[in-house]
Design an enzyme around this catalytic site. Sequence first.
Site, short mmCIF file in Angstrom:
data_model
loop_
_atom_site.label_atom_id
_atom_site.label_comp_id
_atom_site.label_asym_id
_atom_site.label_seq_id
_atom_site.Cartn_x
_atom_site.Cartn_y
_atom_site.Cartn_z
N ALA A 136 -27.42 4.79 24.02
CA ALA A 136 -26.84 4.11 24.58
C ALA A 136 -26.87 2.88 25.36
CB ALA A 136 -25.99 4.78 25.47
N GLY A 137 -26.23 1.91 25.63
CA GLY A 137 -26.50 0.46 26.07
C GLY A 137 -25.00 0.82 27.01
N HIS A 138 -25.85 -0.28 27.98
CA HIS A 138 -24.69 -0.91 29.60
C HIS A 138 -25.18 -2.75 29.94
CE1 HIS A 138 -22.36 2.32 29.28
NE2 HIS A 138 -22.61 3.03 30.17
N GLY A 194 -18.14 3.86 20.40
CA GLY A 194 -19.20 3.36 21.89
C GLY A 194 -18.53 1.92 22.10
N ASP A 195 -19.47 0.91 22.74
CA ASP A 195 -19.24 -0.16 22.98
C ASP A 195 -17.35 -0.56 23.36
OD1 ASP A 195 -21.85 0.30 21.52
OD2 ASP A 195 -20.73 0.06 19.56
N ASP A 216 -9.47 -10.57 26.51
CA ASP A 216 -9.83 -12.15 26.14
C ASP A 216 -9.97 -12.44 24.41
OD1 ASP A 216 -11.40 -10.87 27.91
OD2 ASP A 216 -13.02 -12.69 26.95
N GLN A 276 -21.79 6.60 24.76
CA GLN A 276 -20.79 6.32 23.90
C GLN A 276 -19.81 6.76 23.61
OE1 GLN A 276 -23.76 9.15 23.26
NE2 GLN A 276 -25.66 7.70 22.76
N LYS A 296 -18.43 -0.34 29.04
CA LYS A 296 -18.24 0.55 29.88
C LYS A 296 -19.15 0.32 30.80
CE LYS A 296 -19.59 4.20 27.20
NZ LYS A 296 -19.74 3.84 26.03
N SER A 299 -9.33 -5.31 32.09
CA SER A 299 -10.40 -6.23 31.74
C SER A 299 -10.09 -7.30 31.25
CB SER A 299 -11.46 -5.04 31.10
OG SER A 299 -12.61 -6.11 31.26
N GLY A 352 -29.41 -3.92 18.62
CA GLY A 352 -28.90 -5.34 17.89
C GLY A 352 -28.31 -5.44 16.84
N THR A 375 -22.94 11.67 17.14
CA THR A 375 -23.66 11.36 17.90
C THR A 375 -24.41 12.67 17.83
OG1 THR A 375 -25.41 11.46 19.80
CG2 THR A 375 -23.21 11.91 20.05
#
Length: 434
Positions: free
Chosen positions: A39-41, A12-13, A337, A223, A16, A417, A306, A238
Amino acid sequence: MANVTVIGAQWGDEGKGKIVDWLASRADAVVRFQGGHNAGHTLVVGNQTYKLSLLPSGIVTGTLSIIGNGVVLDPWHLRDEIAKLEGQGVSITDDNFAIADNCALILPLHRDLDGLREEAAGTGKIGTTGRGIGPAYEDKVGRRAIRVCDLAHIDQLDPQLDRLCAHHDALRAGFGQPPVDREALREALREIAPSVLQYAQPVWKRLKKVRKAGARVLFEGAQGVLLDVDHGTYPFVTSSNTVSGSAASGSGLGPNATGFVLGIVKAYTTRVGSGPFPTELDPDGPDGATGQKLGERGHEFGTVTGRKRRCGWFDAVLVRQSCAISGVTGIALTKLDVLDGFDVVRICTGYRLHGKILDYLPSHSADQAAVEPIYEEMDGWRETTAGARSWADLPAQAIKYIQRVQELIETPVALVSTSPEREDTILVRDPFVD
């Protein structure tokens, strides 16, 4: 028209959010098919930043966004997330948003149980977010869940509450907690019901209609494959199947609907929470400064919690395994990058376990924790890749790194990306045109 399924191919992370946002702007419908609000975007659109943890990414551009039946839904969180986005000027109506009426709900008692278990686990902690996702999936499989459709029948909930409370009251007693307050739970559900029911419907029917019209559907996973309850680093995983095959069962569409499977892969590796991590750069070890640099440059903190992410070099063994298990057609390589300016970059090409060489991650957690990475070193690059939008903008050594990655994972690169901005993307192969 081709459909696209987006999954994370690490823990995950992987970034996405940006890729899904870029694809969602060209899709006719976006479907979340598993997971919950753990999960976070993070989406960056122009000068606006959106942080989503439950709503599909297409919602910010008005694309039809659907929460499929494979998701476990916290209705109170949904209400608050909708309110937050509406405060940012996003319009959310039953025209552009729908929830599967057979979604299982996350209840306050699930959050309670999640916290009680983790607190009591001691050294056995698995790093849950404490948001009730695991216990909600347990109740779903145990056939005692309250679902979205039940919110329209609050006064007929007694049979479900009997099954639910018989289970949870026994667990709570073991932790020295009082029984579930059934009437308080019923009233809380009665209060929240209108916020959810206005969007509830049999989404499989709506998706069938969308597909029949030849529309493009984007399936959005949460995830990553290495957190899959079957194929991940169990038990540090998960509680849902995060592999691409879940797009079919978690949306109500058949397996022939998933289309191009795009695996999102970070140019290095991160993991949040507990569990094995073969290429981790131990903060207290000799390479700790390198890991710290990756974390700082990559802003490696969880969107939802966080929590600081653990950082390490790219692990080609894990990604190759993830791509094989999920039938990945092509990868989107993100955060290239972050590797700018390193004199040397390393890629894990295999493991050493008790004197044997492995080309896969073993299933047992003790073996996973014991494997030692075998590295291949490459020269880094001093020039910047940030904002590159074509191969011509990339340093030659960065291109060599990308080519070596796709060789080792046995999967072609479809996108690269180079920043959080939507347009800073090198398109090698368009998933929607495949």
